[in-house]
Design a protein around this motif. Sequence first.
Motif, PDB file in Angstrom:
ATOM      1  N   VAL A   1       0.980  -0.905   0.216  1.00 22.39           N
ATOM      2  CA  VAL A   1      -0.198  -0.120   0.184  1.00 22.39           C
ATOM      3  C   VAL A   1       1.001   1.364  -0.251  1.00 22.39           C
ATOM      4  CG1 VAL A   1      -1.815   1.466   1.531  1.00 22.39           C
ATOM      5  CG2 VAL A   1      -1.762  -1.349   1.181  1.00 22.39           C
ATOM      6  N   HIS A   2       2.080   1.481   0.871  1.00 28.10           N
ATOM      7  CA  HIS A   2       3.393   2.464   0.758  1.00 28.10           C
ATOM      8  C   HIS A   2       3.235   2.569  -0.356  1.00 28.10           C
ATOM      9  CE1 HIS A   2       5.115   4.987   2.658  1.00 28.10           C
ATOM     10  NE2 HIS A   2       6.257   4.307   2.398  1.00 28.10           N
ATOM     11  N   PRO A   3       3.866   1.772  -1.390  1.00 28.91           N
ATOM     12  CA  PRO A   3       4.146   1.962  -3.222  1.00 28.91           C
ATOM     13  C   PRO A   3       2.881   3.090  -3.322  1.00 28.91           C
ATOM     14  CG  PRO A   3       4.984  -0.132  -2.491  1.00 28.91           C
ATOM     15  CD  PRO A   3       4.600   0.677  -0.864  1.00 28.91           C
ATOM     16  N   LEU A   4       2.147   2.432  -3.364  1.00 27.96           N
ATOM     17  CA  LEU A   4       0.692   3.180  -3.992  1.00 27.96           C
ATOM     18  C   LEU A   4       0.839   4.371  -4.010  1.00 27.96           C
ATOM     19  CD1 LEU A   4      -1.496   3.049  -6.441  1.00 27.96           C
ATOM     20  CD2 LEU A   4      -2.629   1.736  -4.041  1.00 27.96           C
ATOM     21  N   VAL A   5       0.632   5.317  -2.162  1.00 23.18           N
ATOM     22  CA  VAL A   5      -0.057   6.160  -2.268  1.00 23.18           C
ATOM     23  C   VAL A   5       1.445   7.201  -2.345  1.00 23.18           C
ATOM     24  CG1 VAL A   5       0.159   7.526   0.047  1.00 23.18           C
ATOM     25  CG2 VAL A   5      -1.698   5.167   0.372  1.00 23.18           C
ATOM     26  N   THR A   6       2.388   6.556  -2.165  1.00 22.23           N
ATOM     27  CA  THR A   6       3.204   7.113  -2.500  1.00 22.23           C
ATOM     28  C   THR A   6       3.251   8.065  -4.168  1.00 22.23           C
ATOM     29  OG1 THR A   6       5.034   6.133  -1.354  1.00 22.23           O
ATOM     30  CG2 THR A   6       6.384   7.578  -2.933  1.00 22.23           C
ATOM     31  N   VAL A   7       3.204   7.334  -5.219  1.00 24.65           N
ATOM     32  CA  VAL A   7       2.701   7.217  -6.421  1.00 24.65           C
ATOM     33  C   VAL A   7       0.940   8.834  -6.617  1.00 24.65           C
ATOM     34  CG1 VAL A   7       1.310   6.494  -8.819  1.00 24.65           C
ATOM     35  CG2 VAL A   7       3.759   5.431  -7.400  1.00 24.65           C
ATOM     36  N   CYS A   8       0.718   8.259  -5.938  1.00 30.38           N
ATOM     37  CA  CYS A   8      -0.724   9.285  -5.871  1.00 30.38           C
ATOM     38  C   CYS A   8      -0.201  10.693  -4.990  1.00 30.38           C
ATOM     39  CB  CYS A   8      -2.274   8.350  -4.939  1.00 30.38           C
ATOM     40  SG  CYS A   8      -2.870   6.826  -5.389  1.00 30.38           S
ATOM     41  N   SER A   9       0.033  10.272  -4.224  1.00 33.30           N
ATOM     42  CA  SER A   9       0.679  11.988  -3.807  1.00 33.30           C
ATOM     43  C   SER A   9       1.417  12.179  -4.416  1.00 33.30           C
ATOM     44  CB  SER A   9       1.993  11.563  -1.960  1.00 33.30           C
ATOM     45  OG  SER A   9       0.945  10.385  -1.577  1.00 33.30           O
ATOM     46  N   LEU A  10       2.749  11.700  -5.402  1.00 32.75           N
ATOM     47  CA  LEU A  10       3.241  12.253  -6.495  1.00 32.75           C
ATOM     48  C   LEU A  10       2.201  12.755  -7.515  1.00 32.75           C
ATOM     49  CD1 LEU A  10       5.954  13.097  -7.474  1.00 32.75           C
ATOM     50  CD2 LEU A  10       6.439  11.217  -8.583  1.00 32.75           C
ATOM     51  N   ALA A  11       1.580  12.141  -8.049  1.00 34.00           N
ATOM     52  CA  ALA A  11       0.496  12.614  -9.168  1.00 34.00           C
ATOM     53  C   ALA A  11       0.110  13.940  -8.806  1.00 34.00           C
ATOM     54  CB  ALA A  11      -0.122  11.341  -9.072  1.00 34.00           C
ATOM     55  N   THR A  12      -0.830  13.600  -7.483  1.00 36.89           N
ATOM     56  CA  THR A  12      -1.514  14.465  -7.433  1.00 36.89           C
ATOM     57  C   THR A  12      -0.635  15.703  -6.630  1.00 36.89           C
ATOM     58  OG1 THR A  12      -3.116  13.169  -5.682  1.00 36.89           O
ATOM     59  CG2 THR A  12      -3.242  15.904  -5.220  1.00 36.89           C
ATOM     60  N   LEU A  13       0.632  15.825  -6.386  1.00 30.42           N
ATOM     61  CA  LEU A  13       1.062  17.116  -6.484  1.00 30.42           C
ATOM     62  C   LEU A  13       2.059  17.446  -8.566  1.00 30.42           C
ATOM     63  CD1 LEU A  13       4.151  15.702  -3.779  1.00 30.42           C
ATOM     64  CD2 LEU A  13       2.563  18.387  -3.738  1.00 30.42           C
ATOM     65  N   ARG A  14       2.251  16.045  -8.778  1.00 29.59           N
ATOM     66  CA  ARG A  14       2.098  16.966 -10.185  1.00 29.59           C
ATOM     67  C   ARG A  14       0.842  17.702 -10.609  1.00 29.59           C
ATOM     68  NH1 ARG A  14       5.615  12.146 -13.062  1.00 29.59           N
ATOM     69  NH2 ARG A  14       7.395  12.775 -11.641  1.00 29.59           N
ATOM     70  N   THR A  15      -0.266  17.381 -10.429  1.00 36.24           N
ATOM     71  CA  THR A  15      -1.537  17.958 -10.921  1.00 36.24           C
ATOM     72  C   THR A  15      -1.713  19.305 -11.045  1.00 36.24           C
ATOM     73  OG1 THR A  15      -2.646  16.187 -10.709  1.00 36.24           O
ATOM     74  CG2 THR A  15      -4.104  17.676 -11.195  1.00 36.24           C
ATOM     75  N   CYS A  16      -1.120  19.316  -9.155  1.00 39.50           N
ATOM     76  CA  CYS A  16      -1.333  20.961  -8.324  1.00 39.50           C
ATOM     77  C   CYS A  16       0.207  21.775  -9.067  1.00 39.50           C
ATOM     78  CB  CYS A  16      -1.205  20.683  -7.129  1.00 39.50           C
ATOM     79  SG  CYS A  16      -3.200  19.955  -6.719  1.00 39.50           S
ATOM     80  N   PHE A  17       1.098  21.039  -8.631  1.00 42.79           N
ATOM     81  CA  PHE A  17       2.537  21.880  -8.967  1.00 42.79           C
ATOM     82  C   PHE A  17       2.805  21.357 -10.600  1.00 42.79           C
ATOM     83  CE2 PHE A  17       1.404  22.028  -5.047  1.00 42.79           C
ATOM     84  CZ  PHE A  17       1.900  23.341  -4.553  1.00 42.79           C
ATOM     85  N   PRO A  18       2.630  21.591 -11.518  1.00 36.03           N
ATOM     86  CA  PRO A  18       2.913  20.843 -12.690  1.00 36.03           C
ATOM     87  C   PRO A  18       4.179  21.618 -13.319  1.00 36.03           C
ATOM     88  CG  PRO A  18       0.580  21.883 -13.756  1.00 36.03           C
ATOM     89  CD  PRO A  18       1.087  22.906 -11.599  1.00 36.03           C
ATOM     90  N   ILE A  19       5.281  22.468 -12.580  1.00 32.33           N
ATOM     91  CA  ILE A  19       6.715  22.749 -12.449  1.00 32.33           C
ATOM     92  C   ILE A  19       7.013  21.005 -12.195  1.00 32.33           C
ATOM     93  CG2 ILE A  19       6.759  23.558  -9.949  1.00 32.33           C
ATOM     94  CD1 ILE A  19       8.373  25.159 -11.231  1.00 32.33           C
ATOM     95  N   LEU A  20       6.938  20.316 -11.624  1.00 33.49           N
ATOM     96  CA  LEU A  20       7.143  19.902 -10.384  1.00 33.49           C
ATOM     97  C   LEU A  20       7.477  18.107 -12.086  1.00 33.49           C
ATOM     98  CD1 LEU A  20       5.776  18.269  -7.548  1.00 33.49           C
ATOM     99  CD2 LEU A  20       8.056  19.473  -7.956  1.00 33.49           C
ATOM    100  N   THR A  21       6.318  18.532 -13.576  1.00 31.08           N
ATOM    101  CA  THR A  21       6.916  17.660 -14.767  1.00 31.08           C
ATOM    102  C   THR A  21       7.787  17.664 -15.806  1.00 31.08           C
ATOM    103  OG1 THR A  21       5.013  18.823 -15.875  1.00 31.08           O
ATOM    104  CG2 THR A  21       3.765  16.943 -14.358  1.00 31.08           C
ATOM    105  N   TRP A  22       8.489  18.836 -15.627  1.00 29.75           N
ATOM    106  CA  TRP A  22       9.233  19.554 -16.499  1.00 29.75           C
ATOM    107  C   TRP A  22      10.582  19.757 -16.060  1.00 29.75           C
ATOM    108  CZ3 TRP A  22      10.507  24.620 -16.073  1.00 29.75           C
ATOM    109  CH2 TRP A  22      10.041  25.634 -14.912  1.00 29.75           C
ATOM    110  N   LEU A  23      10.814  20.393 -14.268  1.00 25.10           N
ATOM    111  CA  LEU A  23      11.799  20.721 -13.452  1.00 25.10           C
ATOM    112  C   LEU A  23      12.810  20.105 -13.619  1.00 25.10           C
ATOM    113  CD1 LEU A  23      12.979  23.138 -12.417  1.00 25.10           C
ATOM    114  CD2 LEU A  23      12.302  22.700  -9.964  1.00 25.10           C
ATOM    115  N   PRO A  24      12.120  18.050 -13.042  1.00 21.27           N
ATOM    116  CA  PRO A  24      13.497  17.946 -12.808  1.00 21.27           C
ATOM    117  C   PRO A  24      14.025  17.107 -14.526  1.00 21.27           C
ATOM    118  CG  PRO A  24      11.504  16.917 -12.319  1.00 21.27           C
ATOM    119  CD  PRO A  24      11.448  18.357 -13.125  1.00 21.27           C
ATOM    120  N   ARG A  25      14.262  17.440 -15.908  1.00 22.30           N
ATOM    121  CA  ARG A  25      14.422  17.288 -16.851  1.00 22.30           C
ATOM    122  C   ARG A  25      14.759  17.889 -17.244  1.00 22.30           C
ATOM    123  NH1 ARG A  25      10.556  15.854 -20.476  1.00 22.30           N
ATOM    124  NH2 ARG A  25       9.003  16.508 -19.238  1.00 22.30           N
TER     125      ARG A  25
END
Length: 571
Positions: A1-25
């Motif tokens: 369950v823990h990895p799933l929560v992590t993925v969901c949290s990351l997806a939510t963060l990327r939705t709220c803060f789209p900068i996270l989708t391109w800044l790492p690259r």
Amino acid sequence: VHPLVTVCSLATLRTCFPILTWLPRYSLAWLKMDLLAGLTVGLTVVPQALAYAEVAGLPVQYGLYSSFMGGFLYCVFGTSKDITLGPTSIMSLLCSFYVGGDPVYAVVLTLMCGLTQTAMALLRLGFLLDFISYPVVKGFTCAAAVTIGFGQFKNVLGLKNIPRQFFLQVYYMFHRLPEARVGDVILGLFCLLFLVMITVMKNTLGSSEVTPSPLVRFARSLVWSFATVRNALVVIAAACVAYSAEVMGCHLFTLTGQTAEGLPAFSPPALSETTANGTHMSFSDIILDLGGGLAVIPLMGVLESIAIAKAFGSQNNYRIDANQEIFVIGLTNVLGSFVSAYPVTGSFGRTAVNSQTGACTPAGGIVTSVVVLLSLAFLMPLFAYIPKASLAAVIICAVAPMMDFRVLPQIWRVKKLDLLPFLVTFLVSFWEVQYGIMGGVVVSVLMLLYLVARPEVKMSDHGVMVMELSSGLNFPATEYLSAFLRAHALHVSTPRCVVLDCHHVSSIDYTVVNELKDLLKQFKLHDVSLVFSRLKPCVLEVLLSSDLPGFRHGDSIEACLQIMSINAHYD
């Protein structure tokens, strides 16, 4: 369950803060392109912001106050790499109708506009924009372009105290034509000629040469660069000419005049004011005075920006999140009110420049914002020497492409009736902009409701009459369908059986069910049958649970015909 929560949290963060989708690259190559795009847009936005403040009826510095907040916020929250937020011609025109040249009213409007847009995003109300059809949008933009463009000729002529109402502007401008200042006319026409000439040169850069020589490529790049920063070149050159004339003691031009120097203070917006005649205007008084602008401006701001974002997303192969775009526009306006901005939205012209210059991410907006802040910090004293005629030329050339009446024959070919909301919006907007938009929307909705209330019925003869509903069936269409069936099947010399093909009907309501109950009784009284064909499961379930007398149905028209033949045999 823990990895799933992590993925969901990351997806939510990327939705709220789209900068996270391109800044790492993010890469050095992207940085170079974003710097170039941001600087180019910065050189475009400064003269345009000064000019649009004039359209809004505000001191010119308010155009720059409105131009830097969007770059910082959009970089973090925006979903388009191309969009630039700031003052636009349409928003400036709308503001001029509601704020009456009062900066306090403008800032309160910005705050309320931002709160409304943020609420729309959080409640996911972006679907409301779907009720504003393309002919309405086009009618409004064409009317706005004519109004803005013509309204700037008073500055080209050097005339003052011209009313803001369009028809009065037309009258007084021609009536006072002999009062035109020669210096303003010559400078304004020269600026217009230069802007048109360099724009035409840019538009004709294409060549039949497959592999042009290095010299040709260099010449094209030079023309494209000059054309991109043409507004800045015109304003700088005009300011130099005006400054030289002022130094020699010749007051040939109408100048912008003294402006507030330095950066605006970051502080909560003033929600009340005391006018020059001593009248105290409370927050509620200001809200009442703003009236319909509290609805029109947020909606038009969102509509303009979303339309631009979708257009460039389609052109450059990426998708935008409409609700996230609404949120960032709202947040920009809310925080913009803390730096004395007036309402902003996406700019088509500057977005096009951003895209054509090769912006890779929204980070270019930070560079643009820095250019605006540097202008505010160091160049404000020089802006006093900018002739109003040169700013008018910039605005006229900026809004000219919006007067696109080539859409009329296209609408005529597709659906002639769509010209009606276009014409209503276009013509009424010259009286009051908000009434033009409201009138166009009302006409569009009435046309839509007419289609709902009058669905097309296709008839064919298979020994019995087969009627196919070409659209859904809802309560406004009940009386029409009932009258149609009675007229063509019951109230004829020989009553006929009917197969009602309902494969387009996806929902049904109580009014329709109640009318069908009465129709089935009437068909039985006339000794003919009414059989329903190809009902969707959800509709069939409702009809079966309604205990309709004599209700029969089939999976196909053939099955319905067979049901009727069996009944006829037994009869």
